[in-house]
Motif scaffolding. Structure first.
Motif, PDB file in Angstrom:
ATOM      1  N   PRO A  91       0.839  -1.214   0.000  1.00 43.83           N
ATOM      2  CA  PRO A  91       0.000   0.000   0.000  1.00 43.83           C
ATOM      3  C   PRO A  91       0.868   1.257   0.000  1.00 43.83           C
ATOM      4  CG  PRO A  91      -0.729  -1.574   1.669  1.00 43.83           C
ATOM      5  CD  PRO A  91       0.600  -2.059   1.184  1.00 43.83           C
ATOM      6  N   ALA A  92       0.491   2.211  -0.829  1.00 43.35           N
ATOM      7  CA  ALA A  92       1.220   3.481  -0.898  1.00 43.35           C
ATOM      8  C   ALA A  92       0.280   4.540  -1.444  1.00 43.35           C
ATOM      9  CB  ALA A  92       2.452   3.354  -1.789  1.00 43.35           C
ATOM     10  N   THR A  93       0.505   5.772  -1.012  1.00 41.79           N
ATOM     11  CA  THR A  93      -0.275   6.881  -1.534  1.00 41.79           C
ATOM     12  C   THR A  93       0.262   7.296  -2.905  1.00 41.79           C
ATOM     13  OG1 THR A  93       1.144   8.593  -0.585  1.00 41.79           O
ATOM     14  CG2 THR A  93      -0.642   7.721   0.820  1.00 41.79           C
ATOM     15  N   VAL A  94      -0.481   8.145  -3.574  1.00 41.20           N
ATOM     16  CA  VAL A  94      -0.043   8.668  -4.863  1.00 41.20           C
ATOM     17  C   VAL A  94       1.286   9.392  -4.716  1.00 41.20           C
ATOM     18  CG1 VAL A  94      -0.580  10.369  -6.655  1.00 41.20           C
ATOM     19  CG2 VAL A  94      -2.366   8.818  -5.828  1.00 41.20           C
ATOM     20  N   GLN A  95       1.407  10.263  -3.716  1.00 45.21           N
ATOM     21  CA  GLN A  95       2.651  11.005  -3.538  1.00 45.21           C
ATOM     22  C   GLN A  95       3.826  10.074  -3.251  1.00 45.21           C
ATOM     23  OE1 GLN A  95       3.663  13.486   0.064  1.00 45.21           O
ATOM     24  NE2 GLN A  95       3.366  15.151  -1.414  1.00 45.21           N
ATOM     25  N   GLU A  96       3.622   9.097  -2.378  1.00 45.03           N
ATOM     26  CA  GLU A  96       4.695   8.142  -2.070  1.00 45.03           C
ATOM     27  C   GLU A  96       5.123   7.382  -3.321  1.00 45.03           C
ATOM     28  OE1 GLU A  96       3.465   7.129   2.568  1.00 45.03           O
ATOM     29  OE2 GLU A  96       2.633   5.972   0.913  1.00 45.03           O
ATOM     30  N   THR A  97       4.154   7.036  -4.157  1.00 53.02           N
ATOM     31  CA  THR A  97       4.473   6.295  -5.378  1.00 53.02           C
ATOM     32  C   THR A  97       5.230   7.167  -6.367  1.00 53.02           C
ATOM     33  OG1 THR A  97       2.499   4.924  -5.079  1.00 53.02           O
ATOM     34  CG2 THR A  97       3.474   4.975  -7.277  1.00 53.02           C
ATOM     35  N   VAL A  98       4.781   8.387  -6.554  1.00 59.11           N
ATOM     36  CA  VAL A  98       5.446   9.290  -7.495  1.00 59.11           C
ATOM     37  C   VAL A  98       6.879   9.567  -7.046  1.00 59.11           C
ATOM     38  CG1 VAL A  98       5.402  11.625  -8.463  1.00 59.11           C
ATOM     39  CG2 VAL A  98       3.290  10.305  -8.302  1.00 59.11           C
ATOM     40  N   LEU A  99       7.111   9.640  -5.742  1.00 56.32           N
ATOM     41  CA  LEU A  99       8.461   9.883  -5.226  1.00 56.32           C
ATOM     42  C   LEU A  99       9.423   8.728  -5.515  1.00 56.32           C
ATOM     43  CD1 LEU A  99       7.777  11.659  -1.828  1.00 56.32           C
ATOM     44  CD2 LEU A  99       9.267  12.512  -3.654  1.00 56.32           C
ATOM     45  N   ILE A 100       8.895   7.559  -5.864  1.00 60.69           N
ATOM     46  CA  ILE A 100       9.766   6.439  -6.229  1.00 60.69           C
ATOM     47  C   ILE A 100      10.662   6.825  -7.410  1.00 60.69           C
ATOM     48  CG2 ILE A 100       9.756   4.102  -7.225  1.00 60.69           C
ATOM     49  CD1 ILE A 100       7.299   3.519  -5.501  1.00 60.69           C
ATOM     50  N   GLY A 101      10.187   7.770  -8.217  1.00 60.95           N
ATOM     51  CA  GLY A 101      11.000   8.229  -9.343  1.00 60.95           C
ATOM     52  C   GLY A 101      12.329   8.842  -8.935  1.00 60.95           C
ATOM     53  N   ARG A 102      12.470   9.245  -7.680  1.00 62.76           N
ATOM     54  CA  ARG A 102      13.735   9.823  -7.212  1.00 62.76           C
ATOM     55  C   ARG A 102      14.680   8.773  -6.617  1.00 62.76           C
ATOM     56  NH1 ARG A 102      14.876  13.051 -10.071  1.00 62.76           N
ATOM     57  NH2 ARG A 102      16.497  13.805  -8.662  1.00 62.76           N
ATOM     58  N   HIS A 103      14.208   7.552  -6.408  1.00 61.27           N
ATOM     59  CA  HIS A 103      15.022   6.538  -5.736  1.00 61.27           C
ATOM     60  C   HIS A 103      16.345   6.228  -6.437  1.00 61.27           C
ATOM     61  CE1 HIS A 103      11.566   4.757  -3.094  1.00 61.27           C
ATOM     62  NE2 HIS A 103      11.759   6.041  -2.918  1.00 61.27           N
ATOM     63  N   PRO A 104      16.418   6.242  -7.785  1.00 59.68           N
ATOM     64  CA  PRO A 104      17.725   5.969  -8.402  1.00 59.68           C
ATOM     65  C   PRO A 104      18.807   6.967  -8.026  1.00 59.68           C
ATOM     66  CG  PRO A 104      15.963   5.775 -10.026  1.00 59.68           C
ATOM     67  CD  PRO A 104      15.361   6.390  -8.801  1.00 59.68           C
ATOM     68  N   PHE A 105      18.411   8.116  -7.501  1.00 54.80           N
ATOM     69  CA  PHE A 105      19.375   9.166  -7.191  1.00 54.80           C
ATOM     70  C   PHE A 105      19.664   9.270  -5.696  1.00 54.80           C
ATOM     71  CE2 PHE A 105      16.871  10.189 -10.935  1.00 54.80           C
ATOM     72  CZ  PHE A 105      17.860  10.373 -11.881  1.00 54.80           C
ATOM     73  N   LEU A 106      19.068   8.378  -4.901  1.00 53.10           N
ATOM     74  CA  LEU A 106      19.264   8.400  -3.455  1.00 53.10           C
ATOM     75  C   LEU A 106      20.122   7.214  -3.026  1.00 53.10           C
ATOM     76  CD1 LEU A 106      15.576   9.173  -2.318  1.00 53.10           C
ATOM     77  CD2 LEU A 106      17.430  10.806  -2.754  1.00 53.10           C
ATOM     78  N   SER A 107      20.927   7.424  -2.011  1.00 56.80           N
ATOM     79  CA  SER A 107      21.687   6.313  -1.444  1.00 56.80           C
ATOM     80  C   SER A 107      20.766   5.478  -0.560  1.00 56.80           C
ATOM     81  CB  SER A 107      22.865   6.844  -0.629  1.00 56.80           C
ATOM     82  OG  SER A 107      22.403   7.686   0.423  1.00 56.80           O
ATOM     83  N   PRO A 108      21.148   4.236  -0.220  1.00 53.57           N
ATOM     84  CA  PRO A 108      20.293   3.395   0.621  1.00 53.57           C
ATOM     85  C   PRO A 108      19.914   4.111   1.918  1.00 53.57           C
ATOM     86  CG  PRO A 108      22.077   2.093  -0.306  1.00 53.57           C
ATOM     87  CD  PRO A 108      22.365   3.520  -0.661  1.00 53.57           C
ATOM     88  N   TRP A 109      18.616   4.074   2.222  1.00 50.61           N
ATOM     89  CA  TRP A 109      18.041   4.646   3.442  1.00 50.61           C
ATOM     90  C   TRP A 109      18.027   6.174   3.450  1.00 50.61           C
ATOM     91  CZ3 TRP A 109      15.598   0.712   5.081  1.00 50.61           C
ATOM     92  CH2 TRP A 109      16.179  -0.560   5.052  1.00 50.61           C
ATOM     93  N   GLN A 110      18.486   6.796   2.367  1.00 54.74           N
ATOM     94  CA  GLN A 110      18.417   8.257   2.299  1.00 54.74           C
ATOM     95  C   GLN A 110      16.989   8.707   2.047  1.00 54.74           C
ATOM     96  OE1 GLN A 110      20.851   9.992  -0.771  1.00 54.74           O
ATOM     97  NE2 GLN A 110      20.227  12.102  -0.308  1.00 54.74           N
ATOM     98  N   ARG A 111      16.531   9.698   2.782  1.00 58.70           N
ATOM     99  CA  ARG A 111      15.185  10.222   2.610  1.00 58.70           C
ATOM    100  C   ARG A 111      15.152  11.243   1.477  1.00 58.70           C
ATOM    101  NH1 ARG A 111      11.448   9.220   6.396  1.00 58.70           N
ATOM    102  NH2 ARG A 111      10.304  11.112   5.791  1.00 58.70           N
ATOM    103  N   GLU A 112      13.972  11.392   0.887  1.00 65.69           N
ATOM    104  CA  GLU A 112      13.814  12.379  -0.177  1.00 65.69           C
ATOM    105  C   GLU A 112      14.001  13.784   0.387  1.00 65.69           C
ATOM    106  OE1 GLU A 112      11.487  10.195   0.677  1.00 65.69           O
ATOM    107  OE2 GLU A 112      11.172   8.820  -1.010  1.00 65.69           O
TER     108      GLU A 112
END
Length: 254
Positions: A91-112
């Motif tokens: 389960p995830a909200t729309v905003q949480e899902t859209v933020l997945i697009g930034r994950h390739p640019f974050l280090s492990p456990w780094q917050r947006e």
């Protein structure tokens, strides 16, 4: 900007003899449309270009490097894939899902960061999703979920878009809005490669077309050279009538 290249690539479709090799460069600013009947292998071709499945032969290169030599994180920093259908694993909200697009640019456990959130909000605005930002994706309609998928890719800021039926489930207004968005992405230097079922959307919005026949034959080139009734009728096994609206061809079943 980035260049995606297929070099003598043959798509591996189980149960089908080897098809025609595909050699082409998908360049910044280009808008490619892939047309073909159901089962011709459009999705498989796109997944192969994305490195999600190996070709039967040949290779795919991103900026001159074979995809097999690149880590998925490296690919995701340049290339986004919009799938025809997607399953939500948790389960995830729309905003949480859209933020997945930034994950390739974050280090492990780094917050947006605040910047990541701004990009996500801008993408939601572009797809008319801001009022749905706190809704669970699982509660959305098919068209709303498709817009979430496109907003997620937009948040990723890819140099290359690989979109499998990006207008799937969308009403007429949102079909046009998505095609205009992809057109703007190309104007800003991205390469766009998309599988489409709607011949008229392809005729209006694509500058290059790839015709994929059921037996593995393919033909591609600038859109104005591909929009030939005889070739399209053979592609779809359907007689077509052609008209003109604002200087652009319009195709209807004959």
């Amino acid at each position: 900007m980035a260049i995606l290249e297929a070099s003598n690539m043959v798509v591996d479709i189980p149960g089908r003899a080897a098809g025609q090799p595909f050699t082409a460069r998908i360049l910044p600013g280009q808008r490619w449309g892939v047309l073909g009947p159901n089962g011709a292998g459009k999705s498989t071709l796109l997944h192969t270009l994305a490195g999600l499945r190996p070709p039967r032969s040949g290779q795919v290169l991103l900026d001159g490097e074979c995809l097999t030599q690149l880590r998925r994180r490296q690919l995701a920093q340049k290339l986004a894939v919009v799938f025809q259908e997607r399953q939500d694993s948790f389960p995830a909200t729309v905003q949480e899902t859209v933020l997945i697009g930034r994950h390739p640019f974050l280090s492990p456990w780094q917050r947006e960061s605040g910047s990541d959130l701004r990009l996500a909000n801008q993408a939601m605005d572009a797809l008319s999703l801001r009022l749905l930002s706190d809704r669970l994706v699982s509660t959305l309609s098919g068209g709303e979920r498709q817009r979430v998928a496109i907003a997620t890719a937009l948040t990723q800021q890819p140099a290359i878009w690989l979109a499998d039926e990006p207008t799937n489930h969308l009403d007429l207004h949102h079909q046009v809005a998505v095609m205009e968005l992809l057109h703007r992405q190309a104007e800003q230097g991205a390469a766009v490669f998309m599988c489409l079922h709607d011949l008229n959307l392809a005729a209006r919005w694509c500058d290059h077309l790839l015709l994929l026949y059921p037996d593995g034959e393919l033909c591609f080139g600038p859109a104005d050279t591909m929009l030939v009734p005889e070739a399209l009728e053979r592609l779809y096994d359907q007689k077509l009538s052609v008209g003109q609206i604002n200087g652009a061809p319009v195709f209807v079943p004959g």
